[in-house]
Write a protein that holds these residues in place. Structure first.
Motif, PDB file in Angstrom:
ATOM      1  N   UNK A   1     -67.612 -10.162  35.377  1.00  0.00           N
ATOM      2  CA  UNK A   1     -66.069 -10.757  35.394  1.00  0.00           C
ATOM      3  C   UNK A   1     -66.029 -12.033  35.324  1.00  0.00           C
ATOM      4  N   UNK A   2     -66.910 -12.823  36.290  1.00  0.00           N
ATOM      5  CA  UNK A   2     -67.251 -14.376  36.313  1.00  0.00           C
ATOM      6  C   UNK A   2     -67.507 -14.778  34.672  1.00  0.00           C
ATOM      7  N   UNK A   3     -68.568 -14.092  34.169  1.00  0.00           N
ATOM      8  CA  UNK A   3     -69.088 -14.452  32.988  1.00  0.00           C
ATOM      9  C   UNK A   3     -68.079 -14.523  31.777  1.00  0.00           C
ATOM     10  N   UNK A   4     -67.344 -13.396  31.988  1.00  0.00           N
ATOM     11  CA  UNK A   4     -66.407 -13.192  30.910  1.00  0.00           C
ATOM     12  C   UNK A   4     -64.983 -14.239  31.105  1.00  0.00           C
ATOM     13  N   UNK A   5     -64.602 -14.251  32.110  1.00  0.00           N
ATOM     14  CA  UNK A   5     -63.839 -15.305  32.410  1.00  0.00           C
ATOM     15  C   UNK A   5     -63.857 -16.624  32.076  1.00  0.00           C
ATOM     16  N   UNK A   6     -65.092 -17.114  32.573  1.00  0.00           N
ATOM     17  CA  UNK A   6     -65.543 -18.588  32.149  1.00  0.00           C
ATOM     18  C   UNK A   6     -65.870 -18.548  30.583  1.00  0.00           C
ATOM     19  N   UNK A   7     -66.175 -17.658  29.686  1.00  0.00           N
ATOM     20  CA  UNK A   7     -66.141 -17.661  28.405  1.00  0.00           C
ATOM     21  C   UNK A   7     -64.756 -17.847  27.824  1.00  0.00           C
ATOM     22  N   UNK A   8     -63.958 -16.879  28.361  1.00  0.00           N
ATOM     23  CA  UNK A   8     -62.386 -16.913  27.794  1.00  0.00           C
ATOM     24  C   UNK A   8     -61.939 -18.426  28.185  1.00  0.00           C
ATOM     25  N   UNK A   9     -61.940 -18.742  29.108  1.00  0.00           N
ATOM     26  CA  UNK A   9     -61.411 -20.197  29.124  1.00  0.00           C
ATOM     27  C   UNK A   9     -62.106 -21.113  28.642  1.00  0.00           C
ATOM     28  N   UNK A  10     -63.222 -21.117  28.374  1.00  0.00           N
ATOM     29  CA  UNK A  10     -64.181 -22.169  27.655  1.00  0.00           C
ATOM     30  C   UNK A  10     -63.461 -22.220  26.188  1.00  0.00           C
ATOM     31  N   UNK A  11     -63.344 -20.897  25.641  1.00  0.00           N
ATOM     32  CA  UNK A  11     -62.974 -20.826  24.158  1.00  0.00           C
ATOM     33  C   UNK A  11     -61.632 -21.365  23.888  1.00  0.00           C
ATOM     34  N   UNK A  12     -60.729 -21.051  25.016  1.00  0.00           N
ATOM     35  CA  UNK A  12     -59.242 -21.635  25.035  1.00  0.00           C
ATOM     36  C   UNK A  12     -59.322 -23.063  25.024  1.00  0.00           C
TER      37      UNK A  12
END
Length: 215
Positions: free
Chosen positions: A194-205
């Motif tokens: 969850x943490x890795x996916x959330x970080x990736x999503x926020x970074x790409x935004x």
């Protein structure tokens, strides 16, 4: 009746002896602290003579640096991460990378290495430098990955080094500090994901090139 030739003795395994010393020293440092651990205790734990110990390591500081370098090498990412060709591939790579970093660094042995390096930062700054060298390899690999993603038009403008730092900040939050303080346990696989996916999503935004989504 033919006599059977006696089997030749295998030469002593120097690597095994060195590994035993490093393992014994690491355990002693964790239990008693660097200052309270003697070379005699390390030799006793490793089941080697003091002569053999000094043949491998000139002093206790050398053993400390070898212990940290040995553990740090286990959590290194490949220096050349695979090139990404589109946003989905970048997202998958960053997510997998984030999962790997959190899982490895939150391992009790690795967390112990960080604590040891911090505790000995003043008396033995080389310990922190050795650990930081491994971190620099990982961070450099991620910065290079992001630079290549920019070259392919997947990410927008920005300094890859600063972008890399932003990704790790999103990934870790307060988790690293809480682990070092003993205020947080080892995260479960679902929490790491969850943490890795959330970080990736926020970074790409923050950094994704809008034009790449329209291609």
């Amino acid at each position: 009746m033919r006599k059977t030739k006696p089997a030749k003795r295998a030469p002593p395994d120097e690597t095994s002896s060195c590994d035993r010393i490093i393992g014994a020293a690491f355990a002693a440092f964790m239990e008693r602290g660097y200052g309270n651990t003697t070379m005699l205790e390390i030799a006793t734990r490793a089941k080697v003579s003091k002569r053999d110990l000094y043949a491998n390591f000139s002093n206790k500081q050398a053993v400390l640096l070898a212990s940290i370098a040995n553990r740090a090498s286990r959590m290194r990412l490949p220096p050349d991460l695979p090139a990404v060709r589109d946003r989905n591939m970048l997202a998958s790579t960053l997510t997998t990378l984030g999962q790997t970093v959190i899982r490895e660094v939150c391992d009790p042995a690795v967390t112990a290495i960080y604590r040891l390096a911090v505790a000995e930062a003043e008396r033995s700054p080389e310990a922190a430098e050795t650990l930081n060298a491994s971190r620099s390899v990982n961070r450099g690999a991620v910065a290079d990955l992001l630079a290549k993603a920019q070259a392919h038009g997947i990410l927008g403008l920005g300094d890859p080094q600063q972008m890399m730092e932003q990704f790790f900040a999103l990934l870790w939050g307060d988790l690293m500090l809480n682990r070092l303080l003993g205020a947080a346990g080892i995260p479960k696989p679902a929490d790491i994901d969850r943490r890795a996916r959330s970080a990736t999503e926020a970074f790409l935004k923050l950094y994704a090139n809008p034009a790449s989504d329209r291609e």
